[in-house]
Design an enzyme around this catalytic site. Structure first.
Site, PDB file in Angstrom:
ATOM      1  N   GLY A 278       0.800  -1.230   0.000  1.00  0.00           N
ATOM      2  CA  GLY A 278       0.000   0.000   0.000  1.00  0.00           C
ATOM      3  C   GLY A 278       0.826   1.270   0.000  1.00  0.00           C
TER       4      GLY A 278
ATOM      5  CD  GLU B 249       0.409   1.209   6.967  1.00  0.00           C
ATOM      6  OE1 GLU B 249       0.322   1.280   5.724  1.00  0.00           O
ATOM      7  OE2 GLU B 249      -0.166   0.329   7.615  1.00  0.00           O
ATOM      8  CG  ASP B 250      -1.706   2.039   2.869  1.00  0.00           C
ATOM      9  OD1 ASP B 250      -1.670   1.868   4.104  1.00  0.00           O
ATOM     10  OD2 ASP B 250      -2.106   1.164   2.080  1.00  0.00           O
TER      11      ASP B 250
ATOM     12  CG  ASP C 109      -9.809   1.575   9.440  1.00  0.00           C
ATOM     13  OD1 ASP C 109     -10.450   2.311  10.205  1.00  0.00           O
ATOM     14  OD2 ASP C 109     -10.365   0.716   8.727  1.00  0.00           O
TER      15      ASP C 109
ATOM     16  CE  LYS D 286     -10.624   4.668   5.915  1.00  0.00           C
ATOM     17  NZ  LYS D 286     -11.134   3.330   5.585  1.00  0.00           N
TER      18      LYS D 286
ATOM     19  CG  PHE E 214     -12.668   0.799   1.273  1.00  0.00           C
ATOM     20  CD1 PHE E 214     -11.996   0.227   2.350  1.00  0.00           C
ATOM     21  CD2 PHE E 214     -12.271   0.481  -0.012  1.00  0.00           C
ATOM     22  CE1 PHE E 214     -10.951  -0.668   2.146  1.00  0.00           C
ATOM     23  CE2 PHE E 214     -11.229  -0.421  -0.230  1.00  0.00           C
ATOM     24  CZ  PHE E 214     -10.566  -0.990   0.853  1.00  0.00           C
ATOM     25  CB  VAL E 215     -10.030   6.156   0.100  1.00  0.00           C
ATOM     26  CG1 VAL E 215     -11.070   7.192   0.468  1.00  0.00           C
ATOM     27  CG2 VAL E 215      -9.085   5.901   1.268  1.00  0.00           C
TER      28      VAL E 215
ATOM     29  CG  ASP F 190      -5.445  -3.328  -1.937  1.00  0.00           C
ATOM     30  OD1 ASP F 190      -5.201  -2.788  -0.840  1.00  0.00           O
ATOM     31  OD2 ASP F 190      -5.770  -4.527  -2.047  1.00  0.00           O
TER      32      ASP F 190
ATOM     33  NE  ARG G  95      -1.717  -3.268  -3.888  1.00  0.00           N
ATOM     34  CZ  ARG G  95      -1.994  -3.304  -2.579  1.00  0.00           C
ATOM     35  NH1 ARG G  95      -1.993  -2.187  -1.899  1.00  0.00           N
ATOM     36  NH2 ARG G  95      -2.271  -4.439  -1.973  1.00  0.00           N
TER      37      ARG G  95
END
Ligand code: IMP
Ligand code: MG
Length: 188
Positions: free
Chosen positions: A51, A108-109, A112, A141, A159-160, A166, A172
């Site tokens: 990610g 990190e992407d 959550d 988030k 959800f993105v 992904d 991606r």
């Protein structure tokens, strides 16, 4: 100067939340912060694969050369093909570089629940003996929980996908981040 036209929006995307230009601008700002904080030092930048792959590559280029950047990736799995975490992260790919005694920034992407980042902090600091561990995430988030030292953008609880993020391994490569049309994950 090369002008890059905005990418056409994928048909599965409901709306673009951050454009390519907005992301690139913010990544440059994060690179400037890291350049200041790690000036004259060696920084081990560890991307959470896959990610964070695009973010990692852009961030590394946004850090000035007076910081020596070592690049690595770590694989961690906590999601299956769904859109919610199962909350039990595990290492699926070890870093190649020595972590012991290093100043590590985990890239990190998105954060959550925070389970992945909490697990990785413990793994790098306590198990592998990093000298310091900080987290740089593109999205969070629940930003009020302050789980990253460096944050790109606060993200609504939707959800993105895109820019590394992904859904079931797709999307991606999109250069922007957008909200997926619900019909895409409701269909499976
Ligand atoms: P956490 O452990 O609940 O914080 O989840 C973090 C991981 O879940 C991230 O590294 C992502 O891989 C994935 N994830 C969480 N939210 C999203 C999202 O909106 N889109 C894509 N992946 C997500
Ligand atoms: Mg991830």
């Amino acid at each position: 100067m090369v002008m890059i036209a905005p990418a056409p929006v994928h048909r599965d995307i409901e709306r673009v939340v951050w454009t390519e230009a907005q992301i690139q601008q913010r990544v440059r700002e994060l690179g400037t912060h890291l350049s200041t904080d790690y000036a004259g030092r060696t920084l081990t930048l560890v991307g959470v694969f896959a990610g964070a792959a695009l973010f990692l590559a852009d961030l590394a280029r946004a850090i000035v050369p007076s910081v020596t950047v070592h690049l690595d990736v770590v694989g961690v799995s906590s999601y299956g093909a769904g859109t919610t975490s199962n909350g039990r992260p595990r290492i699926t790919q070890m870093p190649e570089l020595t972590i012991f005694g290093r100043d590590v920034v985990l890239v990190e992407d998105i954060i959550d629940s925070g389970a992945t980042v909490a697990f990785l902090r413990e793994q790098f600091q306590i198990v592998w003996g990093a000298r310091s561990v900080r987290v740089c995430t593109l999205l969070d988030k629940q930003p009020h929980l302050c789980r990253a030292e460096y944050l790109g953008f606060a993200c609504d609880p939707v959800f993105v996908v895109g820019y590394g993020l992904d859904y079931a391994e797709a999307y991606r490569g999109l250069p922007y981040v957008g909200v997926l049309k619900p019909r895409v994950y409701q269909a499976t």
